[in-house]
Structure formats: structure tokens, C-alpha cells
Design a protein around this motif. Structure first.
Motif, PDB file in Angstrom:
ATOM      1  N   ALA A  14       9.643  -4.226  -5.817  1.00  0.00           N
ATOM      2  CA  ALA A  14      10.234  -4.430  -4.491  1.00  0.00           C
ATOM      3  C   ALA A  14       9.790  -3.349  -3.518  1.00  0.00           C
ATOM      4  CB  ALA A  14      11.761  -4.468  -4.590  1.00  0.00           C
ATOM      5  N   ARG A  15       9.781  -2.107  -3.950  1.00  0.00           N
ATOM      6  CA  ARG A  15       9.327  -1.018  -3.064  1.00  0.00           C
ATOM      7  C   ARG A  15       7.903  -1.259  -2.589  1.00  0.00           C
ATOM      8  NH1 ARG A  15      11.390   3.878  -6.723  1.00  0.00           N
ATOM      9  NH2 ARG A  15      13.594   3.733  -6.219  1.00  0.00           N
ATOM     10  N   LEU A  16       7.068  -1.706  -3.497  1.00  0.00           N
ATOM     11  CA  LEU A  16       5.675  -1.951  -3.138  1.00  0.00           C
ATOM     12  C   LEU A  16       5.576  -3.087  -2.117  1.00  0.00           C
ATOM     13  CD1 LEU A  16       2.621  -1.926  -5.397  1.00  0.00           C
ATOM     14  CD2 LEU A  16       2.963  -3.859  -3.893  1.00  0.00           C
ATOM     15  N   VAL A  17       6.173  -4.222  -2.406  1.00  0.00           N
ATOM     16  CA  VAL A  17       6.001  -5.384  -1.524  1.00  0.00           C
ATOM     17  C   VAL A  17       6.754  -5.228  -0.211  1.00  0.00           C
ATOM     18  CG1 VAL A  17       5.484  -6.940  -3.440  1.00  0.00           C
ATOM     19  CG2 VAL A  17       7.821  -6.824  -2.557  1.00  0.00           C
ATOM     20  N   ASP A  18       7.875  -4.528  -0.225  1.00  0.00           N
ATOM     21  CA  ASP A  18       8.656  -4.372   1.002  1.00  0.00           C
ATOM     22  C   ASP A  18       7.959  -3.468   2.014  1.00  0.00           C
ATOM     23  OD1 ASP A  18      10.539  -6.047  -0.094  1.00  0.00           O
ATOM     24  OD2 ASP A  18      12.003  -4.466  -0.511  1.00  0.00           O
ATOM     25  N   SER A  19       6.956  -2.720   1.559  1.00  0.00           N
ATOM     26  CA  SER A  19       6.218  -1.839   2.469  1.00  0.00           C
ATOM     27  C   SER A  19       5.030  -2.535   3.122  1.00  0.00           C
ATOM     28  CB  SER A  19       5.737  -0.596   1.708  1.00  0.00           C
ATOM     29  OG  SER A  19       4.709  -0.936   0.783  1.00  0.00           O
ATOM     30  N   LEU A  20       4.837  -3.811   2.822  1.00  0.00           N
ATOM     31  CA  LEU A  20       3.656  -4.532   3.301  1.00  0.00           C
ATOM     32  C   LEU A  20       4.020  -5.606   4.316  1.00  0.00           C
ATOM     33  CD1 LEU A  20       1.937  -5.007  -0.167  1.00  0.00           C
ATOM     34  CD2 LEU A  20       1.390  -3.285   1.569  1.00  0.00           C
ATOM     35  N   SER A  21       3.075  -5.908   5.176  1.00  0.00           N
ATOM     36  CA  SER A  21       3.230  -7.032   6.106  1.00  0.00           C
ATOM     37  C   SER A  21       2.919  -8.335   5.373  1.00  0.00           C
ATOM     38  CB  SER A  21       2.268  -6.869   7.288  1.00  0.00           C
ATOM     39  OG  SER A  21       0.922  -7.030   6.836  1.00  0.00           O
ATOM     40  N   LEU A  22       3.338  -9.442   5.960  1.00  0.00           N
ATOM     41  CA  LEU A  22       3.010 -10.737   5.375  1.00  0.00           C
ATOM     42  C   LEU A  22       1.489 -10.915   5.318  1.00  0.00           C
ATOM     43  CD1 LEU A  22       3.922 -13.404   4.163  1.00  0.00           C
ATOM     44  CD2 LEU A  22       4.066 -14.333   6.495  1.00  0.00           C
ATOM     45  N   GLU A  23       0.797 -10.460   6.325  1.00  0.00           N
ATOM     46  CA  GLU A  23      -0.669 -10.561   6.337  1.00  0.00           C
ATOM     47  C   GLU A  23      -1.264  -9.826   5.133  1.00  0.00           C
ATOM     48  OE1 GLU A  23      -4.234  -8.705   8.994  1.00  0.00           O
ATOM     49  OE2 GLU A  23      -2.633  -9.712  10.115  1.00  0.00           O
ATOM     50  N   GLN A  24      -0.755  -8.635   4.845  1.00  0.00           N
ATOM     51  CA  GLN A  24      -1.241  -7.888   3.689  1.00  0.00           C
ATOM     52  C   GLN A  24      -0.880  -8.610   2.388  1.00  0.00           C
ATOM     53  OE1 GLN A  24       0.781  -4.265   4.904  1.00  0.00           O
ATOM     54  NE2 GLN A  24      -1.185  -3.173   4.869  1.00  0.00           N
ATOM     55  N   MET A  25       0.313  -9.186   2.336  1.00  0.00           N
ATOM     56  CA  MET A  25       0.757  -9.893   1.133  1.00  0.00           C
ATOM     57  C   MET A  25      -0.118 -11.115   0.856  1.00  0.00           C
ATOM     58  SD  MET A  25       3.778  -8.610  -0.137  1.00  0.00           S
ATOM     59  CE  MET A  25       4.582 -10.007  -0.865  1.00  0.00           C
ATOM     60  N   LEU A  26      -0.654 -11.714   1.907  1.00  0.00           N
ATOM     61  CA  LEU A  26      -1.422 -12.954   1.759  1.00  0.00           C
ATOM     62  C   LEU A  26      -2.936 -12.729   1.622  1.00  0.00           C
ATOM     63  CD1 LEU A  26       0.452 -15.206   4.350  1.00  0.00           C
ATOM     64  CD2 LEU A  26       0.603 -15.284   1.843  1.00  0.00           C
ATOM     65  N   ALA A  27      -3.403 -11.536   1.897  1.00  0.00           N
ATOM     66  CA  ALA A  27      -4.847 -11.275   1.839  1.00  0.00           C
ATOM     67  C   ALA A  27      -5.347 -11.356   0.393  1.00  0.00           C
ATOM     68  CB  ALA A  27      -5.144  -9.899   2.419  1.00  0.00           C
TER      69      ALA A  27
END
Length: 150
Positions: A14-27
């Protein structure tokens, strides 16, 4: 069964993903098949399939989420972006459901399964232990992807 380890793993994810934008999550970086969102959903779905499905129980994820993130899928298969908010909720919620179901003795019909890596899971306790390994692998992949999408 101590679900605290799973909760701790989930906090790290959660800490890792919560620090990212949706764009970063989808790249999806060059040379990779999946993105961070896929890896996030995959750990949620795999935990449910390893524990609940192998015990003949209903899984707590929708057919859409299962279909988007099960082994063998990739973001290239998605006709629309899966619901990140719901996947994130499941990440937090499912360790408690696992604990409750385990304490209620709901995993008594667990059926033996050999993983794609050749590890034989004979009991729910084996499946719980293997899931820790699996989530660690995917946390490592998410960390590597984070470097590439930042």
C-alpha cells in the motif's frame, strides 16, 4: 494462523502504490508485460484463489477483478481500466477475512494443488505460507517498476 504477516506485507504494498499517480500505476515499461496496477490486483486475486477457491469457498473479488488480474492476463487484455479504488480496498480488507474464515474453520475442504513453480500445497497452511512468497515476489516487481515509471 497469524494473519499479521499478510497485513504487514499489504502495508508495504500500500505504501508503494499510494505514492504513485494513476499514470505511473498504468505505465508498462519497455520489456515488461504488466504494470504496477496489474501486480497489485494480481496479489489480491491470487491470495483469494490460493486460499478460498482451493478450499471450495466463494472468493471475495468480483468476476471482473478476477478476470483482469489472474495468472496469464495482462493490461493488454483490458477493455477498460480496472477499479483501482476497489482493488486497494480489497488489499486492506482481505487479510481480516482470511483470519475470520480461518478461525471459523472454513478451509477444511482444502484440495491439494501444485503451483506453477512446482511447489505442492497440501494444506491451507501451506497455501498461506506460499502466498507470502508470492506477494514478496510481486512487491519486488512493483519496486522495480516504480523506479522505471518515476
Amino acid at each position: 494462523m497469524d494473519s499479521d504477516i499478510l497485513r504487514q506485507e499489504r502495508v508495504l504494498i500500500a505504501r508503494l502504490v499510494d505514492s504513485l499517480s494513476l499514470e505511473q500505476m498504468l505505465a508498462v515499461p519497455a520489456g515488461y508485460r504488466n504494470n504496477i496496477l496489474w501486480n497489485l490486483g494480481h496479489v489480491v486475486v491470487t491470495q483469494q484463489r490460493l486460499h478460498n477457491r482451493l478450499a471450495g469457498l466463494e472468493i471475495y473479488v468480483s468476476p471482473e477483478i478476477e478476470g483482469a488480474f489472474r495468472t496469464g492476463t495482462s493490461p493488454a487484455d483490458w477493455s477498460e481500466t480496472p477499479d483501482l479504488a476497489r482493488v486497494r480496498e480489497l488489499l486492506d480488507e482481505l487479510p481480516n477475512r482470511l483470519r475470520d474464515d480461518y478461525e471459523a474453520g472454513r478451509f477444511s475442504n482444502f484440495r491439494e494443488y501444485t503451483t506453477a513453480t512446482g511447489i505442492k500445497l497440501r494444506t491451507i497452511e501451506d497455501a498461506i505460507a506460499f502466498n507470502h512468497f508470492h506477494e514478496g515476489v510481486h512487491l519486488g516487481i512493483m519496486k522495480a517498476l516504480r523506479v522505471l515509471v518515476s
